[in-house]
Motif scaffolding. Structure first.
Motif, PDB file in Angstrom:
ATOM      1  N   PRO A   1      41.877  62.604 -48.181  1.00 23.70           N
ATOM      2  CA  PRO A   1      42.923  63.279 -48.963  1.00 23.70           C
ATOM      3  C   PRO A   1      42.764  62.973 -50.447  1.00 23.70           C
ATOM      4  CG  PRO A   1      43.812  61.379 -47.804  1.00 23.70           C
ATOM      5  CD  PRO A   1      42.405  61.560 -47.313  1.00 23.70           C
ATOM      6  N   GLU A   2      43.450  63.727 -51.266  1.00 26.80           N
ATOM      7  CA  GLU A   2      43.373  63.547 -52.712  1.00 26.80           C
ATOM      8  C   GLU A   2      43.810  62.130 -53.104  1.00 26.80           C
ATOM      9  OE1 GLU A   2      45.015  65.819 -56.763  1.00 26.80           O
ATOM     10  OE2 GLU A   2      45.617  66.475 -54.753  1.00 26.80           O
ATOM     11  N   ASN A   3      43.104  61.550 -54.070  1.00 28.11           N
ATOM     12  CA  ASN A   3      43.422  60.212 -54.602  1.00 28.11           C
ATOM     13  C   ASN A   3      43.251  59.105 -53.568  1.00 28.11           C
ATOM     14  OD1 ASN A   3      44.145  61.268 -57.177  1.00 28.11           O
ATOM     15  ND2 ASN A   3      46.178  61.804 -56.356  1.00 28.11           N
ATOM     16  N   THR A   4      42.307  59.294 -52.641  1.00 31.20           N
ATOM     17  CA  THR A   4      42.015  58.238 -51.676  1.00 31.20           C
ATOM     18  C   THR A   4      41.463  57.002 -52.379  1.00 31.20           C
ATOM     19  OG1 THR A   4      41.599  59.779 -49.862  1.00 31.20           O
ATOM     20  CG2 THR A   4      40.579  57.614 -49.689  1.00 31.20           C
ATOM     21  N   LYS A   5      41.988  55.844 -51.999  1.00 29.73           N
ATOM     22  CA  LYS A   5      41.530  54.580 -52.578  1.00 29.73           C
ATOM     23  C   LYS A   5      40.289  54.084 -51.834  1.00 29.73           C
ATOM     24  CE  LYS A   5      45.352  54.592 -54.986  1.00 29.73           C
ATOM     25  NZ  LYS A   5      45.357  54.905 -56.445  1.00 29.73           N
TER      26      LYS A   5
END
Length: 581
Positions: A153-157
């Motif tokens: 997903p977006e902005n996955t760490k």
């Protein structure tokens, strides 16, 4: 004799079918008040010379909870019908107890007695047999393994790069689980319980958007089917989490109600008090708790019911899952669960139905709804004894005796035991980072009656506090693993697999300590063999006297010593001992 403490009823945990011609019958009396109990029994239609014909058999004192003694026996019923009562003897008197009250002598009319009208084989509690041999492993999919970064997903760490939070994502997915199935096999796990995997807004996925669609961050249908296929090849069962009590805020029907109010065709899918719909701290609609993002579904509504029942069957028929764990199950109407059972059992007769209920669950465990519930009293008592030190071993045995005898044995054999989950602090953290205490916790978990569940990462010593701290990324660097703990769990699971008495065969009796926080445990036995599970919760060496036998065999222990029929056990120690009868 304290007659007000004597209790029996002819249903539920007091009398139930063990097999098609055997009943297990229980009665409870005031603790240390009654010396002996006999069962009076006979067929209600067998009379001679105007008197009912009966026989008597002794009952066994099998446990106590500090307030009550529990007596039990197995009665073979050749004619499939039974009337029965009890003869109770104390040091000062003898009474006969029947459905109609207490008597000084045995009534000669069978109408006075408790009644089990007929032993119908199809009324025997039926749960999937495979569950008794299953060791579960709970996986929070977002934090177990990132096997396909292309669907992050977006902005996955980066994996494990920061502490878990309520709103961060690390990219855990189905491929990540498939890649690490050998780890589960290695430690002896043969069942996976997944927290929700359906499309949702949060990282925990308990706020469902679409019950018929997988969350894209975990993968597509092909990825889940591949995971389940690989699990089944290894003999691993798969159970999914169903959140039927409430939907998520972005569930399309709820969004339609927000937009169209009283004109929405979905307004009766929820419990709306008035319009317009207003959220906030106290929304004007029913929700899980008062959480505005989790509106409660109206499961009595025919359209809602059909939708959710279709969901229950779909994931079995299309993906061959083996079980459903049902979230907030006690807040959903019981007529819905009765229909749910019929639908999913038709799709797969040996599917496991597990309800999340924290309190007395007997109403859901009469064979027409669930196969089991999650055993939170077990978790509470284990942690209160070994982690919190808020009860002693005598209180633990009494508390767990009360829990155990609140259910038929045939039900308790399938109950879902846990000591940690995505909602609780990590077990090693709960135990103050004490490995020996943590090993004791797992010794009980993996030898107790029921089917045990390990929360992912607990076996390698992951730490963390209350949610979200307990939702760390799985650490796949073995150099960081608590290998002593992992090996302990591996050994216990091997024992459980090899010795069926440690996996719900036979019977059980609790072993009370001889002093308030002394060595305690339980005896699991059949006609040929007995296995003792003993633990010392104390900070000093203690001894425990055994029954006289020369055939003791220590299956596994923390270096206990047996001399002169006494177990000598070090602080925070354990022992699993077998002997032939």
């Amino acid at each position: 004799m304290e007659k007000t403490a004597i209790f029996h009823r002819s249903t539920d945990n007091y009398v139930y079918l063990l097999d098609d011609q055997t009943l297990q019958i229980r009665i409870k009396t005031k603790h240390n008040d009654v010396n002996a109990v006999s069962l009076i029994l006979g067929d209600p239609y067998i009379w001679s010379n105007g008197q009912w014909q009966y026989s008597k058999m002794p009952m066994n004192l099998v446990g106590n909870d500090g307030l009550y003694d529990y007596w039990e026996t197995e009665a073979f019923v050749a004619t499939n019908r039974l009337r029965y009562g009890f003869k109770l003897s104390s040091s000062t008197e003898e009474v006969i107890y029947t459905e109609k009250g207490f008597y000084d002598s045995i009534p000669v009319d069978s109408d006075y007695y408790f009644c089990f009208p007929y032993l119908h084989e199809n009324e025997q509690f039926q749960a999937p047999k495979w569950v008794k041999d299953t060791v579960w492993y709970q996986i929070f999919p977002e934090r177990f393994g990132n096997g396909d970064p292309t669907i992050n997903p977006e902005n996955t760490k980066n994996w494990g790069s920061e502490p878990p939070a309520v709103n961060n994502f690390f990219g855990g997915d189905f491929a990540g689980v498939t890649a690490h199935l050998d780890h589960l096999t290695d430690i002896g796990v043969n069942g996976i319980y997944f927290t929700p995997v359906f499309k949702a807004h949060s990282n925990h996925k308990y706020d469902t958007i679409d019950y018929m669609e997988l969350d894209p961050q975990f993968g597509d249908a092909a990825a889940l089917k591949e995971l389940i296929t690989q699990c089944h090849k290894r003999g691993i069962k798969v159970m999914l989490d169903a959140v039927f009590n409430h939907s998520g805020y972005y569930f399309p029907p709820f969004q339609d109600v927000l937009k169209n109010g009283e004109n929405s065709p979905y307004k009766d899918w929820f419990h709306i008090h008035n319009f317009p719909v207003v959220g906030g701290d106290k929304p004007n609609y029913e929700a899980f708790g008062f959480v505005e993002s989790m509106p409660k579904l109206n499961t009595a509504n025919p359209e809602v019911k059909k939708y959710l029942l279709d969901v229950g069957a779909y994931w079995i028929e299309e993906f061959d899952i083996d079980g459903w764990r049902l979230d907030v199950a006690n807040e959903v109407d019981q007529p819905f669960w009765r229909e749910f059972r019929k639908i999913v059992k038709k799709a797969k007769p040996d599917v496991y139905i597990l309800g999340e209920i924290w309190h007395d669950s007997m109403p859901w465990l009469r064979g027409d709804q669930f196969d089991a519930v999650m055993n939170y009293p077990f978790k509470t008592n284990v942690l209160n004894l070994l982690a919190n030190n808020s009860i002693n071993s005598q209180q633990f045995v009494e508390n767990m005796s009360k829990v155990y005898y609140s259910y038929p044995k045939t039900v308790f054999d399938y109950t879902f035991n846990l000591v940690g989950s995505h909602d609780t602090p990590r077990i090693l953290t709960e135990c103050g980072d004490n490995i020996n205490k943590t090993k004791q916790v797992f010794t009980i978990l993996l030898t107790f009656m029921g089917t045990p569940c390990i929360y992912y990462g607990d076996e390698i010593g992951l730490t963390g506090g209350q949610d979200p701290g307990c939702r760390k990324c799985m650490d796949w660097n073995e150099e960081n693993h608590e290998l002593e703990l992992k090996n302990h769990i591996r050994i216990l699971n091997t024992l459980r697999k090899e010795e069926k008495l440690l996996a719900n065969e036979g019977f059980v009796t609790f072993l009370h300590p001889t002093e308030p926080n002394g060595i305690f445990g339980y005896k699991k036995y059949n006609s040929n063999k007995t296995i003792l599970v003993l633990l010392n919760p104390n900070s000093s060496n203690q001894k425990f006297s055994l029954e006289k036998s020369e055939n003791y065999n220590i299956l596994y222990s923390s270096n206990i010593v047996i001399e002169d029929n006494q177990v000598n056990m070090e602080p925070d120690g354990f022992g699993i001992i077998e002997y032939n009868v």
